[in-house]
Design a protein around this motif. Structure first.
Motif, PDB file in Angstrom:
ATOM      1  N   CYS A  15       0.828  -1.214   0.000  1.00 21.86           N
ATOM      2  CA  CYS A  15       0.000   0.000   0.000  1.00 21.86           C
ATOM      3  C   CYS A  15       0.857   1.256   0.000  1.00 21.86           C
ATOM      4  N   SER A  16       1.920   1.263   0.776  1.00 26.67           N
ATOM      5  CA  SER A  16       2.765   2.452   0.814  1.00 26.67           C
ATOM      6  C   SER A  16       3.556   2.615  -0.477  1.00 26.67           C
ATOM      7  N   TYR A  17       3.859   1.516  -1.159  1.00 27.84           N
ATOM      8  CA  TYR A  17       4.614   1.595  -2.403  1.00 27.84           C
ATOM      9  C   TYR A  17       3.751   2.110  -3.544  1.00 27.84           C
ATOM     10  N   THR A  18       2.467   1.845  -3.529  1.00 28.80           N
ATOM     11  CA  THR A  18       1.600   2.197  -4.646  1.00 28.80           C
ATOM     12  C   THR A  18       0.855   3.508  -4.428  1.00 28.80           C
ATOM     13  N   GLN A  19       1.293   4.331  -3.519  1.00 27.84           N
ATOM     14  CA  GLN A  19       0.595   5.586  -3.271  1.00 27.84           C
ATOM     15  C   GLN A  19       1.177   6.705  -4.118  1.00 27.84           C
ATOM     16  N   SER A  20       0.274   7.545  -4.626  1.00 33.58           N
ATOM     17  CA  SER A  20       0.721   8.728  -5.348  1.00 33.58           C
ATOM     18  C   SER A  20       0.884   9.877  -4.363  1.00 33.58           C
ATOM     19  N   HIS A  21       1.461  10.954  -4.811  1.00 31.56           N
ATOM     20  CA  HIS A  21       1.745  12.097  -3.955  1.00 31.56           C
ATOM     21  C   HIS A  21       0.888  13.286  -4.372  1.00 31.56           C
ATOM     22  N   ASP A  22      -0.425  13.155  -4.253  1.00 32.17           N
ATOM     23  CA  ASP A  22      -1.336  14.226  -4.632  1.00 32.17           C
ATOM     24  C   ASP A  22      -1.365  15.290  -3.544  1.00 32.17           C
ATOM     25  N   LEU A  23      -1.651  16.531  -3.958  1.00 34.20           N
ATOM     26  CA  LEU A  23      -1.853  17.639  -3.031  1.00 34.20           C
ATOM     27  C   LEU A  23      -3.244  18.197  -3.297  1.00 34.20           C
ATOM     28  N   MET A  24      -4.094  18.217  -2.269  1.00 30.19           N
ATOM     29  CA  MET A  24      -5.450  18.736  -2.401  1.00 30.19           C
ATOM     30  C   MET A  24      -5.683  19.783  -1.324  1.00 30.19           C
ATOM     31  N   LEU A  25      -5.948  21.000  -1.751  1.00 31.07           N
ATOM     32  CA  LEU A  25      -6.214  22.100  -0.830  1.00 31.07           C
ATOM     33  C   LEU A  25      -7.581  22.680  -1.158  1.00 31.07           C
ATOM     34  N   PRO A  65     -10.206  35.598 -10.383  1.00 28.51           N
ATOM     35  CA  PRO A  65     -11.099  35.043  -9.366  1.00 28.51           C
ATOM     36  C   PRO A  65     -10.350  34.633  -8.100  1.00 28.51           C
ATOM     37  N   TYR A  66     -11.107  34.528  -7.007  1.00 26.75           N
ATOM     38  CA  TYR A  66     -10.555  34.013  -5.766  1.00 26.75           C
ATOM     39  C   TYR A  66     -10.436  32.498  -5.873  1.00 26.75           C
ATOM     40  N   ILE A  67      -9.339  31.946  -5.396  1.00 26.74           N
ATOM     41  CA  ILE A  67      -9.086  30.509  -5.477  1.00 26.74           C
ATOM     42  C   ILE A  67      -9.890  29.802  -4.392  1.00 26.74           C
ATOM     43  N   THR A  68     -10.642  28.768  -4.794  1.00 31.69           N
ATOM     44  CA  THR A  68     -11.428  27.986  -3.840  1.00 31.69           C
ATOM     45  C   THR A  68     -10.860  26.585  -3.623  1.00 31.69           C
ATOM     46  N   ALA A  69     -10.120  26.058  -4.588  1.00 31.09           N
ATOM     47  CA  ALA A  69      -9.529  24.725  -4.436  1.00 31.09           C
ATOM     48  C   ALA A  69      -8.341  24.584  -5.364  1.00 31.09           C
ATOM     49  N   ILE A  70      -7.368  23.798  -4.923  1.00 23.75           N
ATOM     50  CA  ILE A  70      -6.178  23.501  -5.708  1.00 23.75           C
ATOM     51  C   ILE A  70      -5.961  21.997  -5.662  1.00 23.75           C
ATOM     52  N   TYR A  71      -5.925  21.362  -6.819  1.00 22.13           N
ATOM     53  CA  TYR A  71      -5.651  19.932  -6.913  1.00 22.13           C
ATOM     54  C   TYR A  71      -4.381  19.746  -7.733  1.00 22.13           C
ATOM     55  N   VAL A  72      -3.395  19.107  -7.136  1.00 19.51           N
ATOM     56  CA  VAL A  72      -2.173  18.753  -7.845  1.00 19.51           C
ATOM     57  C   VAL A  72      -2.135  17.230  -7.871  1.00 19.51           C
ATOM     58  N   LYS A  73      -2.388  16.658  -9.031  1.00 14.37           N
ATOM     59  CA  LYS A  73      -2.508  15.202  -9.201  1.00 14.37           C
ATOM     60  C   LYS A  73      -1.190  14.633  -9.677  1.00 14.37           C
ATOM     61  N   ASP A  74      -0.663  13.670  -8.930  1.00 14.61           N
ATOM     62  CA  ASP A  74       0.541  12.946  -9.324  1.00 14.61           C
ATOM     63  C   ASP A  74       0.117  11.851 -10.286  1.00 14.61           C
ATOM     64  N   ASN A  75       0.477  11.978 -11.547  1.00 20.78           N
ATOM     65  CA  ASN A  75       0.076  11.010 -12.561  1.00 20.78           C
ATOM     66  C   ASN A  75       0.909   9.736 -12.540  1.00 20.78           C
ATOM     67  N   LEU A  76       1.996   9.719 -11.790  1.00 21.62           N
ATOM     68  CA  LEU A  76       2.790   8.496 -11.593  1.00 21.62           C
ATOM     69  C   LEU A  76       2.318   7.861 -10.293  1.00 21.62           C
ATOM     70  N   GLU A  77       1.358   6.980 -10.382  1.00 22.93           N
ATOM     71  CA  GLU A  77       0.697   6.450  -9.195  1.00 22.93           C
ATOM     72  C   GLU A  77       1.429   5.285  -8.542  1.00 22.93           C
ATOM     73  N   ASP A  78       2.624   4.983  -8.995  1.00 21.82           N
ATOM     74  CA  ASP A  78       3.363   3.866  -8.417  1.00 21.82           C
ATOM     75  C   ASP A  78       4.281   4.288  -7.271  1.00 21.82           C
ATOM     76  N   GLY A  79       4.201   5.552  -6.851  1.00 16.67           N
ATOM     77  CA  GLY A  79       5.029   6.031  -5.757  1.00 16.67           C
ATOM     78  C   GLY A  79       6.368   6.588  -6.198  1.00 16.67           C
ATOM     79  N   SER A  80       6.670   6.553  -7.486  1.00 20.04           N
ATOM     80  CA  SER A  80       7.964   7.031  -7.966  1.00 20.04           C
ATOM     81  C   SER A  80       7.928   8.497  -8.392  1.00 20.04           C
ATOM     82  N   GLY A  81       6.763   9.126  -8.326  1.00 18.59           N
ATOM     83  CA  GLY A  81       6.625  10.515  -8.752  1.00 18.59           C
ATOM     84  C   GLY A  81       7.213  11.479  -7.742  1.00 18.59           C
TER      85      GLY A  81
END
Length: 119
Positions: A15-25, A65-81
């Motif tokens: 599970c820890s190896y296959t996690q991506s590093h997304d940032l959601m604010l 506009p005022y920022i309401t949400a920020i999504y940074v999606k790590d497209n390398l979902e195998d943990g190597s991103g």
């Protein structure tokens, strides 16, 4: 009992190896629009850490506009991103600066989406 412990340990490792590093604010609400979307990809080189800084808005723009949400999606979902971090601005502001950084010797592939609302 030892086998169960070993299976749990292996499961946690997978599970820890296959996690991506997304940032959601923040969280977009009804009426919020995606005001900025950008794909950033850099290839890895041995023993080098790659980085990039994303700024919104890029230039002197009016009616931002005022920022309401920020999504940074790590497209390398195998943990190597890489990893994303907020440097300046963010939710509730009209600007943001985000740093994207790879792991040593690796690259990254991120999709940055910023949602906003005109008040």
């Amino acid at each position: 009992m030892k086998i169960l412990g070993l299976l749990v340990f292996i499961g946690l490792g997978v599970c820890s190896y296959t996690q991506s590093h997304d940032l959601m604010l923040g969280q977009p609400n009804y009426g919020d629009l995606p005001v900025y979307r950008f794909d950033q990809c850099k290839y890895g080189f041995p023993l080098i850490t790659r980085s990039s800084i994303i700024e919104y808005p890029g230039g002197q723009l009016s009616n931002i506009p005022y920022i309401t949400a920020i999504y940074v999606k790590d497209n390398l979902e195998d943990g190597s991103g890489g990893y994303a971090s907020l440097l300046e601005g963010g939710v509730g502001q009209r600007f943001v600066k985000i740093k994207l950084k790879s792991q040593q010797g690796g690259g990254f592939n991120f999709t940055v989406t910023i949602y906003g609302r005109f008040l």
